[in-house]
Design an enzyme around this catalytic site. Structure first.
Site, short mmCIF file in Angstrom:
data_model
loop_
_atom_site.label_atom_id
_atom_site.label_comp_id
_atom_site.label_asym_id
_atom_site.label_seq_id
_atom_site.Cartn_x
_atom_site.Cartn_y
_atom_site.Cartn_z
N ASP A 38 0.85 -1.19 0.00
CA ASP A 38 0.00 0.00 0.00
C ASP A 38 0.89 1.25 0.00
O ASP A 38 1.61 1.50 0.96
CB ASP A 38 -0.89 -0.01 1.24
CG ASP A 38 -2.05 0.98 1.15
OD1 ASP A 38 -1.95 1.93 0.37
OD2 ASP A 38 -3.04 0.80 1.87
N ASP A 39 0.85 2.00 -1.09
CA ASP A 39 1.61 3.25 -1.23
C ASP A 39 3.11 3.04 -1.37
O ASP A 39 3.90 3.96 -1.16
CB ASP A 39 1.36 4.22 -0.06
CG ASP A 39 -0.03 4.83 -0.07
OD1 ASP A 39 -0.81 4.53 -1.00
OD2 ASP A 39 -0.34 5.60 0.85
N CYS A 78 -5.89 4.26 -3.73
CA CYS A 78 -6.12 2.91 -3.21
C CYS A 78 -7.36 2.21 -3.76
O CYS A 78 -7.26 1.15 -4.38
CB CYS A 78 -6.24 2.97 -1.68
SG CYS A 78 -4.81 3.64 -0.83
N ARG A 82 -7.56 -1.10 -6.44
CA ARG A 82 -7.91 -2.45 -5.99
C ARG A 82 -9.08 -3.00 -6.81
O ARG A 82 -9.13 -4.21 -7.11
CB ARG A 82 -8.25 -2.42 -4.50
CG ARG A 82 -7.02 -2.19 -3.65
CD ARG A 82 -7.32 -1.56 -2.29
NE ARG A 82 -6.10 -0.96 -1.80
CZ ARG A 82 -5.17 -1.60 -1.10
NH1 ARG A 82 -5.35 -2.86 -0.76
NH2 ARG A 82 -4.07 -0.98 -0.72
N LYS A 134 -5.97 -5.49 3.89
CA LYS A 134 -6.88 -4.37 3.62
C LYS A 134 -7.79 -4.66 2.42
O LYS A 134 -7.34 -5.06 1.36
CB LYS A 134 -6.04 -3.11 3.36
CG LYS A 134 -6.79 -1.91 2.84
CD LYS A 134 -5.82 -0.76 2.63
CE LYS A 134 -6.41 0.33 1.76
NZ LYS A 134 -5.47 1.45 1.56
N HIS A 136 -10.90 -2.31 1.41
CA HIS A 136 -11.12 -0.95 0.89
C HIS A 136 -12.03 -0.89 -0.34
O HIS A 136 -11.89 -0.02 -1.20
CB HIS A 136 -9.79 -0.25 0.59
CG HIS A 136 -9.84 1.21 0.93
ND1 HIS A 136 -8.75 2.04 0.86
CD2 HIS A 136 -10.87 2.00 1.34
CE1 HIS A 136 -9.09 3.27 1.21
NE2 HIS A 136 -10.38 3.25 1.50
N SER A 159 -8.28 1.80 4.97
CA SER A 159 -6.89 2.12 5.27
C SER A 159 -6.62 2.21 6.76
O SER A 159 -7.52 2.49 7.57
CB SER A 159 -6.49 3.44 4.60
OG SER A 159 -6.54 3.33 3.20
N HIS A 235 1.58 2.42 3.85
CA HIS A 235 0.65 3.53 4.05
C HIS A 235 0.81 4.04 5.49
O HIS A 235 1.03 3.26 6.41
CB HIS A 235 -0.77 3.02 3.82
CG HIS A 235 -1.84 4.06 3.74
ND1 HIS A 235 -2.25 4.81 4.82
CD2 HIS A 235 -2.62 4.46 2.69
CE1 HIS A 235 -3.22 5.62 4.45
NE2 HIS A 235 -3.46 5.42 3.16
N ASP A 287 -0.32 -0.74 -4.85
CA ASP A 287 -1.61 -0.23 -5.35
C ASP A 287 -1.48 1.11 -6.06
O ASP A 287 -2.34 1.48 -6.85
CB ASP A 287 -2.64 -0.14 -4.22
CG ASP A 287 -2.25 0.84 -3.12
OD1 ASP A 287 -1.07 1.24 -3.03
OD2 ASP A 287 -3.14 1.21 -2.32
N ASN A 288 -0.44 1.87 -5.78
CA ASN A 288 -0.20 3.15 -6.45
C ASN A 288 1.17 3.64 -6.02
O ASN A 288 1.88 2.96 -5.28
CB ASN A 288 -1.28 4.19 -6.10
CG ASN A 288 -1.61 4.29 -4.64
OD1 ASN A 288 -2.71 3.93 -4.21
ND2 ASN A 288 -0.67 4.74 -3.83
N LYS A 308 1.50 9.42 -5.70
CA LYS A 308 0.10 9.06 -5.51
C LYS A 308 -0.84 10.23 -5.80
O LYS A 308 -0.53 11.38 -5.51
CB LYS A 308 -0.07 8.59 -4.05
CG LYS A 308 -1.48 8.22 -3.62
CD LYS A 308 -1.47 7.79 -2.17
CE LYS A 308 -2.87 7.44 -1.67
NZ LYS A 308 -2.86 6.99 -0.26
#
Length: 473
Positions: A38-39, A78, A82, A134, A136, A159, A235, A287-288, A308
């Site tokens: 994540d991130d 995010c 996904r 996660k 989301h 998150s 994240h 994810d990004n 992001k």
């Protein structure tokens, strides 16, 4: 004479039995593990050039498999990313877009139940399906992962900053000081459809997730399985266990990435111990791009521009590593253009599963690239921010029709003549070549106009909110 025959017979039998685990692996449908950070930024791993973050397990995974240098998330934030990964479709096509960017604690919707997820697709083939981490894609019961094809879920519905603690950064961000937020709902930890804890100690979340993944693999080893491991990290807020905290020269962010790397190593080790490695495709990505406004608590896009919430390269180009001993050739660096939307059709090809035939997929089967049968499968890639196409990439060329700095409150800049970059020569997007290549601009403009009218935009699911925050039991 009889003794010699017995020796030969039992010797042959031992050879057959010793090869049985490998034979059993090859006869069973392949297992699939997708690991989503994540991130995590393009430049945050050792194998992607970071000078101080230690990621020996992911680096070894890349050496033993295929490392993609031009792998993209399906969106710059995010939730839509996904949705893209799980459905193989553009988030705007599924309605997973809108003001606010992501599903929140007051969201009234989620990923539409009419969508077909990779978990639902593989369940039709008899796969055990699990999610650790996660989600989301909707926190209300009817939108939980257990209603979207997953047999088992252990994790959070959104998150890790959507609880009572916003950030561990000393300076804070967005003017919100670090520490508890009295009026915020607690971050829930779910097991299937039951909240088992509120505000779990995030220092130990990666270790708990790792154990859950390993236990799922052990429970499911005798049948084909899908494990979607979606870490909450890196994240913010950042948390590492005592074994990792304070150990990285990159600070707490480096500690968190190092622990995530350890987690991946434990999973690969388990596959080898259970003799499942040669029948398991493992794909690692993010994810990004990095959350740059978090400063030293956010990551790095390396040589790429921005992060992001931006359709510049740093916002959507992310690490991508594929590992499957004996199937994917080792130590390969691929420049093939690939999106996380491509994972669903690629997994379908690998598992010999049926793709949904009643809808358009935006993903492309990349199994030929994974197995060395072709150099590339995708030629064009659109870059969306919410419902709008901001840029188009075709081959080496990328045209920006709209640009937007990450998390800027200003409206996007509209370019009558798009900004044009040769991404292979200029991945940092420094040199606008639009004046020098009018034919390329014209071609990408046609692709842009075609993309804008390629489907009717459904209503935004993200903009559907509850009248007041609701707490689930």
């Amino acid at each position: 004479m009889i003794h010699r025959l017995n020796v030969r017979f039992f010797g042959s039998l031992l050879l057959v039995l010793s090869g049985f685990p490998m034979l059993a692996q090859s006869q069973k449908a392949p297992n699939i593990i997708v690991i989503l950070a994540d991130d995590l930024g393009y430049g945050d791993l050792g194998c992607y050039g970071h000078p101080t973050i230690s990621t020996p397990n992911l680096d070894r995974m890349a050496v033993e498999g295929m490392r993609f240098t031009e792998f993209y998330s399906g969106a710059a934030v995010c939730t839509p990313s996904r949705a893209a990964l799980l459905t193989g479709r553009l988030p705007a096509r599924t309605g997973v877009y809108g003001k606010g960017d992501v599903f929140r604690q007051n969201s009234a919707s989620g990923l539409p139940l009419s969508e077909v997820t990779v978990a639902e697709m593989l369940k039709e083939k008899g796969y055990a399906t699990g999610l650790v981490g996660k989600w989301h894609l909707g926190h209300l019961r009817e939108f939980l992962p257990t209603r979207q094809g997953f047999d088992y879920w252990f994790g959070t519905p959104y998150s890790n900053d959507m609880g009572k603690v916003f950030t561990t950064s000393k300076a804070g961000v967005y003017g919100i000081p670090p520490g508890p937020r009295a009026n915020a709902p607690a971050l829930p930890l779910y097991k299937n459809e039951t909240i088992i804890e509120e505000e779990p100690d995030q220092h130990f979340l990666t270790k708990r997730y790792t154990d859950e993944v390993i236990q799922f693999i052990k429970r499911s080893k005798d049948k084909p399985f899908l494990m979607y491991y979606a870490s909450n990290f890196p994240h913010t807020p950042l948390y590492a266990s005592p074994d990792f905290e304070g150990k990285s020269p990159r600070g707490l962010y480096g500690d968190v990435v190092a622990e995530l790397d350890w987690s991946v190593g434990q999973i690969l080790k388990t596959l080898k111990e259970l003799k499942l490695d040669q029948n398991t495709l493992v794909f690692f990505t993010s994810d990004n791009g990095p959350w740059l406004v978090q400063k030293d608590h956010g990551g790095s896009a390396g040589l790429l521009f921005e992060g992001k919430n931006s359709t510049y390269e740093g916002g959507m180009r992310v690490p991508g590593i594929a590992w499957w001993p004996g199937k994917i050739k080792a130590n390969v660096t691929s420049t093939a253009l690939m999106s996380n939307m491509d994972l669903l059709p690629t997994i379908a090809a690998v598992a010999k599963a049926s793709l949904p035939k009643d809808r358009i997929l935006d993903g492309i089967d990349q199994s030929g690239v994974l197995f060395g049968q072709q150099e590339k499968a995708r030629e064009m890639l659109p870059y969306y921010l919410n419902e709008q196409v901001f840029a188009i990439r075709k081959g080496s060329w990328k045209a920006h029709f709209l640009t937007h700095a990450s998390y800027s409150p200003a409206a996007p800049d509209v370019h009558a003549t798009p900004l044009l970059y040769n991404i292979d020569n200029d991945p940092s997007e420094k040199y606008d070549l639009a004046k020098d290549y009018p034919d390329i601009v014209a071609d990408l403009t046609k692709e842009y106009e075609k993309q804008k009218t390629s489907f009717t935009l459904p209503p935004s699911e993200i903009e559907k909110v509850l009248p007041s925050p609701q707490k689930q039991n």
